[in-house]
Design a protein around this motif. Structure first.
Motif, mmCIF file in Angstrom:
data_model
loop_
_atom_site.group_PDB
_atom_site.id
_atom_site.type_symbol
_atom_site.label_atom_id
_atom_site.label_comp_id
_atom_site.label_asym_id
_atom_site.label_seq_id
_atom_site.Cartn_x
_atom_site.Cartn_y
_atom_site.Cartn_z
ATOM 1 N N VAL A 50 9.556 5.725 4.861
ATOM 2 C CA VAL A 50 10.707 4.877 4.562
ATOM 3 C C VAL A 50 11.009 3.939 5.748
ATOM 4 N N GLU A 95 12.671 0.203 2.137
ATOM 5 C CA GLU A 95 11.344 0.161 1.521
ATOM 6 C C GLU A 95 10.626 1.484 1.766
ATOM 7 N N GLY A 96 9.757 1.814 0.838
ATOM 8 C CA GLY A 96 8.933 3.015 1.006
ATOM 9 C C GLY A 96 9.647 4.305 0.640
ATOM 10 N N ALA A 97 10.862 4.200 0.076
ATOM 11 C CA ALA A 97 11.595 5.420 -0.290
ATOM 12 C C ALA A 97 10.974 6.018 -1.549
ATOM 13 N N THR A 98 10.954 7.333 -1.614
ATOM 14 C CA THR A 98 10.351 7.991 -2.773
ATOM 15 C C THR A 98 11.396 8.612 -3.694
ATOM 16 N N SER A 99 12.650 8.655 -3.247
ATOM 17 C CA SER A 99 13.680 9.270 -4.091
ATOM 18 C C SER A 99 14.665 8.214 -4.583
ATOM 19 N N GLU A 100 15.449 8.602 -5.613
ATOM 20 C CA GLU A 100 16.425 7.664 -6.182
ATOM 21 C C GLU A 100 17.583 7.409 -5.236
ATOM 22 N N PRO A 118 17.927 7.709 -1.513
ATOM 23 C CA PRO A 118 17.263 8.051 -0.240
ATOM 24 C C PRO A 118 18.227 8.209 0.939
ATOM 25 N N GLU A 160 15.977 10.564 2.988
ATOM 26 C CA GLU A 160 14.917 9.925 3.774
ATOM 27 C C GLU A 160 15.548 9.118 4.903
ATOM 28 N N ARG A 218 10.011 15.545 9.017
ATOM 29 C CA ARG A 218 10.190 15.059 7.631
ATOM 30 C C ARG A 218 10.079 13.555 7.526
ATOM 31 N N GLU A 219 9.665 12.918 8.608
ATOM 32 C CA GLU A 219 9.562 11.452 8.646
ATOM 33 C C GLU A 219 10.852 10.807 8.147
#
Lengths: 249, 358
Positions: free
Chosen positions: A2, A63-68, A70, A149, A179-180
């Protein structure tokens, strides 16, 4: 991974402009960024603006977030008289926007957050019975349990004793790396910022006056200009930069 | 690091929600116990009256009505059942309304009556009782409840609109509510000043609250409103629980406190208005039902909401029983009973509970 970029971000309370065109480089996950500034500089407002709780011009680019959802936010500590156990109050933070049925994964995440912060033994206590420092750690757990994130922490160490301040910042730095996760924390202790954060943003009167690696940003000149203190920064015996404050200007 | 914040290598540390699972089971058992107590109270309420029946006879009449005499069937199903069930529905409605008022206003003294909803309803009813004024065209039997309902909703609407001008803060809503109470109390005094002695008696009796006016049609309306509103509140369970952590924390968790406060205000106003319209003023339930539920079940709305409903229903049902047996042959207005008997019981619970509930 992220990333977060602030582009010409402004915010208003009524007709008063609180933040004025904040533009930052891109911050990436895995880092801790300190948000520094004197009282009423706009630090909490910036968090609320990033979270979308305040309107204004400019853009918060994630950008690059994977969850709704973040981003998680820990506001400054506020007491509560709710009749809830610590465990329930953390679960509650996890379950917002979800169904009423609690899944085993949710309980696992609550346990993990409490354990990460070393407060698992507080789980059965009522939140109204906690000390200010304990409430602050529970508040951090409520933010962490959302598996964010990007984690925004508003003065997360203000109610903690020195031991717990160091402990919490150590834990947060470890979690950011593992956890980056990108962590942005407003801090009043510049020494902690120097020791624990990778980058620093400095706000004054709603304007960003410096941004970059913490060692580059936190200089005697900036401390004098923004915080009105005469101070020097010297490496300690272990080579870490150390803040030595001489006097208020 | 002290023991209370020790890193969790401690053997006593709860693992994988074990503590929470046990807590949930305990609360489910409490809810089940409340439900059973409610069923028992309902049966006793049905059994009592000018003609007394045994509990066995009541149960038979409930589940096998053909096995009891015509007279017993008529008395239980046509006369006593609407009154007994109205006690449950109104008790549950007022208690839920109080629970949510206390939740959204973070105020332990909040109840449907804090906002002047009851005072507004009383004014509407008094207009009909004293001067025969009908606020909207309605059948004669329904003028009083409709007047009460209309005034209660107008009061809630006024608070709703006025509070929006000041950001829907807790302080604004509470102050507006207090203002409404004083305004309507003054108007009630004015009505009583001009009304006949007979009309004043009717107004005073109405404000005492009474279940005896319950009928099946009124009951179905109250049940319908409760059946619609309960799921709407339950759906917002996590958000409502978060409100008790304060606006700042709730916002940080994605809740919009102002929007939720307005939404809940409308829903609980409806619940309170329909209850007051049909049975008059019963002020104690909305305050105390939620407090007892909170002591027993905490404030997780998944348990607190049904718990408040059950506690309110149980208090009013027990009140209905007591109203029949304190003075045999006389049914004392329920509002008097709930206050006289319920408040000492509530104080006993609060003063003997090991922790403060607020």
């Amino acid at each position: 991974m992220v990333t977060l970029t602030l582009d010409c971000l402004s915010a208003h309370y009524g007709r008063s402009q609180i933040l004025s065109e904040i533009t930052t480089p891109t911050f990436a996950g895995g880092q801790i960024v300190s948000l520094l500034g004197p009282n009423a500089a706009g630090k909490s407002t910036l968090f609320r603006r990033i979270l979308g709780l305040l309107k204004g011009s400019g853009e918060v680019r994630i950008e690059g977030a994977t969850s709704e959802r973040p981003v998680a936010y820990m506001p400054q500590e506020t007491g509560s008289t709710a009749v809830l156990t610590v465990y329930e109050s953390v679960l509650l933070a996890r379950m917002q926007g979800r169904s009423l049925k609690v899944q085993p994964d949710d309980l696992h995440e609550v346990d993990r957050s409490l354990e990460d912060l070393g407060i698992a033994s507080l789980g059965e206590r009522d939140i109204s019975d906690l000390s200010g420092g304990q409430r602050q750690l529970v508040s951090a757990a409520q933010a962490l349990v959302q598996a964010p994130e990007i984690l925004l922490l508003d003065e997360p160490t203000s109610a903690l004793d020195l031991h717990r301040q160091i402990n919490l910042l150590d834990i947060l730095r470890r979690l950011a790396r593992e956890r980056e996760m990108l962590i942005i924390a407003s801090l009043h202790d510049i020494g902690h910022a120097l020791r624990f954060t990778d980058q620093a943003m400095v706000l004054e009167n709603g304007q960003l006056v410096a941004c970059g690696t913490t060692e580059q940003v936190v200089t005697p000149a900036l401390l004098r200009q923004v915080f009105q203190v005469d101070a020097r920064i010297e490496p300690c015996s272990r080579g870490r930069p150390q803040l030595i404050v001489e006097a208020a200007v | 690091m002290s023991s209370d914040t020790a890193v969790s290598t401690n053997a006593n540390t709860p693992r994988e929600g074990a503590f929470y699972r046990a807590l949930v089971i305990r609360r489910q058992l409490i809810l089940a116990a409340l439900t059973m107590a409610l069923c028992l109270s309902l049966c006793v309420d049905l059994a009592l009256g000018p003609a007394r029946y045994g509990l066995g006879e009541v149960v038979t009449a409930l589940f096998m009505p053909d096995n009891v005499s015509q007279s017993v069937r008529v008395v239980l199903w046509e006369i006593r059942m609407p009154v007994a069930l109205m006690a449950l529905v109104v008790g549950a409605s007022l208690s839920i309304a109080g629970a949510q008022m206390q939740t959204i206003l973070s105020n332990p003294l909040a109840s449907p009556f804090t906002l002047g909803i009851s005072a507004g309803a009383s004014f509407g009813a008094a207009l009909a009782l004293a001067f025969g004024v009908s606020l909207v065209p309605a059948a004669v039997d329904y003028i009083i409840p409709i007047n009460a309902f209309v005034m209660a909703m107008l009061t809630a609407g006024a608070i709703h609109l006025l509070s929006m001008r000041r950001g829907v803060t807790i302080e604004t809503i509470v102050l507006l509510g207090i203002a409404m109470v004083f305004i309507f109390n003054s108007l009630m005094a004015l009505i009583q000043f001009f009304a006949s002695q007979q009309a004043v008696s009717a107004v005073v009796f109405w404000t005492m609250g009474s279940l005896t006016k319950a009928t099946w049609p009124k009951l179905w309306i109250a049940v319908g409103v409760l059946a619609v509103i309960l799921p709407l509140l339950a759906r917002r369970g996590w958000a409502l629980t978060a409100m008790r952590l304060g606006d700042a924390k709730a916002e940080s968790l994605g809740v919009n406190p102002r929007a939720l406060r307005l939404e809940v205000l409308v829903l609980v106003s409806l619940l309170a208005a329909i209850s007051v319209a049909f049975v008059g003023t019963i002020g104690f339930i909305g305050l105390v039902g939620p407090h007892i539920a909170r002591l027993l079940l905490g404030e997780d709305q998944r348990f607190f909401l049904p718990g408040s409903a059950l506690c309110g229903a149980l208090i009013l049902s027990v009140g209905s029983v007591l109203s029949k047996i304190i003075l045999p042959g006389t049914i004392i207005p329920i509002g008097i009973i709930t206050s006289l008997v319920g408040i000492p019981f509530f104080l006993f619970l609060v003063l003997n509970h090991k922790k403060a509930s607020w």
